[in-house]
Scaffold this motif. Sequence first.
Motif, PDB file in Angstrom:
ATOM      1  N   ARG A 167       0.835  -1.202   0.000  1.00  0.00           N
ATOM      2  CA  ARG A 167       0.000   0.000   0.000  1.00  0.00           C
ATOM      3  C   ARG A 167       0.869   1.252   0.000  1.00  0.00           C
ATOM      4  O   ARG A 167       0.574   2.242  -0.696  1.00  0.00           O
ATOM      5  CB  ARG A 167      -0.925  -0.008   1.211  1.00  0.00           C
ATOM      6  CG  ARG A 167      -1.967   1.114   1.260  1.00  0.00           C
ATOM      7  CD  ARG A 167      -2.919   0.865   2.420  1.00  0.00           C
ATOM      8  NE  ARG A 167      -3.988   1.839   2.501  1.00  0.00           N
ATOM      9  CZ  ARG A 167      -3.971   2.920   3.284  1.00  0.00           C
ATOM     10  NH1 ARG A 167      -2.903   3.156   4.055  1.00  0.00           N
ATOM     11  NH2 ARG A 167      -5.000   3.749   3.316  1.00  0.00           N
ATOM     12  N   ASP A 168       1.942   1.230   0.791  1.00  0.00           N
ATOM     13  CA  ASP A 168       2.870   2.362   0.799  1.00  0.00           C
ATOM     14  C   ASP A 168       3.544   2.530  -0.556  1.00  0.00           C
ATOM     15  O   ASP A 168       3.808   3.658  -1.001  1.00  0.00           O
ATOM     16  CB  ASP A 168       3.938   2.163   1.880  1.00  0.00           C
ATOM     17  CG  ASP A 168       3.387   2.297   3.292  1.00  0.00           C
ATOM     18  OD1 ASP A 168       2.277   2.858   3.445  1.00  0.00           O
ATOM     19  OD2 ASP A 168       4.055   1.829   4.240  1.00  0.00           O
ATOM     20  N   ALA A 169       3.823   1.413  -1.224  1.00  0.00           N
ATOM     21  CA  ALA A 169       4.539   1.455  -2.494  1.00  0.00           C
ATOM     22  C   ALA A 169       3.673   1.998  -3.631  1.00  0.00           C
ATOM     23  O   ALA A 169       4.141   2.797  -4.453  1.00  0.00           O
ATOM     24  CB  ALA A 169       5.056   0.059  -2.853  1.00  0.00           C
ATOM     25  N   VAL A 170       2.395   1.554  -3.684  1.00  0.00           N
ATOM     26  CA  VAL A 170       1.545   1.968  -4.812  1.00  0.00           C
ATOM     27  C   VAL A 170       0.696   3.188  -4.490  1.00  0.00           C
ATOM     28  O   VAL A 170       0.129   3.809  -5.382  1.00  0.00           O
ATOM     29  CB  VAL A 170       0.624   0.809  -5.264  1.00  0.00           C
ATOM     30  CG1 VAL A 170       1.448  -0.407  -5.638  1.00  0.00           C
ATOM     31  CG2 VAL A 170      -0.415   0.453  -4.190  1.00  0.00           C
ATOM     32  N   GLY A 171       0.603   3.536  -3.209  1.00  0.00           N
ATOM     33  CA  GLY A 171      -0.214   4.658  -2.787  1.00  0.00           C
ATOM     34  C   GLY A 171      -1.534   4.192  -2.213  1.00  0.00           C
ATOM     35  O   GLY A 171      -2.142   3.240  -2.723  1.00  0.00           O
ATOM     36  N   SER A 172      -1.968   4.848  -1.145  1.00  0.00           N
ATOM     37  CA  SER A 172      -3.170   4.406  -0.444  1.00  0.00           C
ATOM     38  C   SER A 172      -4.420   4.493  -1.313  1.00  0.00           C
ATOM     39  O   SER A 172      -5.281   3.613  -1.284  1.00  0.00           O
ATOM     40  CB  SER A 172      -3.360   5.221   0.834  1.00  0.00           C
ATOM     41  OG  SER A 172      -3.474   6.609   0.536  1.00  0.00           O
ATOM     42  N   ALA A 173      -4.544   5.550  -2.113  1.00  0.00           N
ATOM     43  CA  ALA A 173      -5.745   5.717  -2.937  1.00  0.00           C
ATOM     44  C   ALA A 173      -5.882   4.572  -3.939  1.00  0.00           C
ATOM     45  O   ALA A 173      -6.976   4.036  -4.145  1.00  0.00           O
ATOM     46  CB  ALA A 173      -5.703   7.055  -3.661  1.00  0.00           C
ATOM     47  N   THR A 174      -4.756   4.177  -4.536  1.00  0.00           N
ATOM     48  CA  THR A 174      -4.781   3.076  -5.504  1.00  0.00           C
ATOM     49  C   THR A 174      -5.079   1.758  -4.819  1.00  0.00           C
ATOM     50  O   THR A 174      -5.953   0.993  -5.240  1.00  0.00           O
ATOM     51  CB  THR A 174      -3.443   2.992  -6.250  1.00  0.00           C
ATOM     52  OG1 THR A 174      -3.226   4.202  -6.976  1.00  0.00           O
ATOM     53  CG2 THR A 174      -3.420   1.815  -7.204  1.00  0.00           C
ATOM     54  N   ASP A 205      -6.478   1.078  -1.987  1.00  0.00           N
ATOM     55  CA  ASP A 205      -7.793   1.003  -1.350  1.00  0.00           C
ATOM     56  C   ASP A 205      -8.941   0.860  -2.344  1.00  0.00           C
ATOM     57  O   ASP A 205     -10.088   0.611  -1.933  1.00  0.00           O
ATOM     58  CB  ASP A 205      -8.017   2.236  -0.471  1.00  0.00           C
ATOM     59  CG  ASP A 205      -7.088   2.263   0.740  1.00  0.00           C
ATOM     60  OD1 ASP A 205      -6.427   1.245   0.994  1.00  0.00           O
ATOM     61  OD2 ASP A 205      -7.018   3.324   1.406  1.00  0.00           O
ATOM     62  N   MET A 206      -8.646   0.956  -3.635  1.00  0.00           N
ATOM     63  CA  MET A 206      -9.662   0.667  -4.643  1.00  0.00           C
ATOM     64  C   MET A 206     -10.027  -0.821  -4.613  1.00  0.00           C
ATOM     65  O   MET A 206     -11.113  -1.203  -5.050  1.00  0.00           O
ATOM     66  CB  MET A 206      -9.158   1.053  -6.029  1.00  0.00           C
ATOM     67  CG  MET A 206      -9.002   2.543  -6.246  1.00  0.00           C
ATOM     68  SD  MET A 206      -8.174   2.907  -7.821  1.00  0.00           S
ATOM     69  CE  MET A 206      -9.341   2.200  -8.990  1.00  0.00           C
ATOM     70  N   ALA A 207      -9.100  -1.648  -4.105  1.00  0.00           N
ATOM     71  CA  ALA A 207      -9.327  -3.087  -3.906  1.00  0.00           C
ATOM     72  C   ALA A 207      -9.707  -3.813  -5.194  1.00  0.00           C
ATOM     73  O   ALA A 207     -10.539  -4.726  -5.190  1.00  0.00           O
ATOM     74  CB  ALA A 207     -10.390  -3.318  -2.836  1.00  0.00           C
ATOM     75  N   THR A 208      -9.087  -3.422  -6.299  1.00  0.00           N
ATOM     76  CA  THR A 208      -9.284  -4.125  -7.562  1.00  0.00           C
ATOM     77  C   THR A 208      -8.111  -5.071  -7.793  1.00  0.00           C
ATOM     78  O   THR A 208      -7.086  -5.017  -7.105  1.00  0.00           O
ATOM     79  CB  THR A 208      -9.370  -3.134  -8.731  1.00  0.00           C
ATOM     80  OG1 THR A 208      -8.107  -2.444  -8.845  1.00  0.00           O
ATOM     81  CG2 THR A 208     -10.481  -2.124  -8.505  1.00  0.00           C
ATOM     82  N   ALA A 209      -8.256  -5.939  -8.793  1.00  0.00           N
ATOM     83  CA  ALA A 209      -7.173  -6.872  -9.112  1.00  0.00           C
ATOM     84  C   ALA A 209      -5.909  -6.118  -9.502  1.00  0.00           C
ATOM     85  O   ALA A 209      -4.799  -6.485  -9.102  1.00  0.00           O
ATOM     86  CB  ALA A 209      -7.611  -7.803 -10.236  1.00  0.00           C
ATOM     87  N   ALA A 210      -6.056  -5.053 -10.264  1.00  0.00           N
ATOM     88  CA  ALA A 210      -4.888  -4.297 -10.711  1.00  0.00           C
ATOM     89  C   ALA A 210      -4.226  -3.550  -9.559  1.00  0.00           C
ATOM     90  O   ALA A 210      -2.998  -3.517  -9.441  1.00  0.00           O
ATOM     91  CB  ALA A 210      -5.295  -3.321 -11.812  1.00  0.00           C
ATOM     92  N   SER A 211      -5.041  -2.955  -8.688  1.00  0.00           N
ATOM     93  CA  SER A 211      -4.479  -2.120  -7.626  1.00  0.00           C
ATOM     94  C   SER A 211      -3.802  -2.938  -6.543  1.00  0.00           C
ATOM     95  O   SER A 211      -2.964  -2.419  -5.799  1.00  0.00           O
ATOM     96  CB  SER A 211      -5.572  -1.243  -7.008  1.00  0.00           C
ATOM     97  OG  SER A 211      -6.521  -2.023  -6.291  1.00  0.00           O
TER      98      SER A 211
END
Length: 254
Positions: A208-215, A217-223
């Motif tokens: 989460r820290d690496a990709v960013g919390s907003a991304t 927390d979308m909780a998709t396969a990509a994110s």
Amino acid sequence: MEAPNGTVAPTQTGDRPDPGGYKLKFCTVCASNQNRSMEAHLQLSKAHYPVISFGTGSLVRLPGPTIQQPNVYQFNKTSYDSMFKELSEKDEDLYTRNGLLNMLNRNRGVKWGPERWQDWQVGIPRLEHASDRGSVGTEGGVADVVFTCEERCWDAVIDDLHNRGAPLNRPVHVINVDIRDNHEEASIGGRGILDLADSLNNAAKEERDAVGSATFDMATAASRATFDERVPEILGEWQERWPNLPATWTLAWF
């Protein structure tokens, strides 16, 4: 803590300090939502994780005076407190000796009563469960990881998710930790599940820290792809620490 029926459930002690920060949402599942799933639910809630729990059986079944005379209850309609009082009146000595009263006393301090997985409406707010231990964070009616406690429960969860058709298109890790259905093994299994939850949550926080919390927390396969890819390795390392708790994993969809 006040239960929906107005009774005051006993408080639990032994909670570990809340470290704060991001937390995965967990769900624990066994056959009757009585022993193994409730012990894991309690241990996860003591560690301040958001957690809910369910059973997969058609009815709640508890041991009776003989194998042919089980105590049978309905999911979603019978509270742990009422079960405790009924069995105390039937035969307090018997149900004290076999551990049922102690188990039900623990359960009524966690939530109101047993719930059935197949009746759970994923993604529907669970606002009526505010008095459950671990309710904070589960209000949205979803989970990131589902722990089942025996293979038939794992199969039931996977089959049910497949039949639902993934309307949320949200990935969920379903992990079976095989636990024998007795009070001692449930306690051991609960500790093992908590250890695995800690490892998964630490990895989730890193990704989460690496990709960013907003991304994330979308909780998709990509994110969450980088986290999802780490789960098999995390599970393998955990299995080395807990060799007596055979585990199976799959990625499924809500």
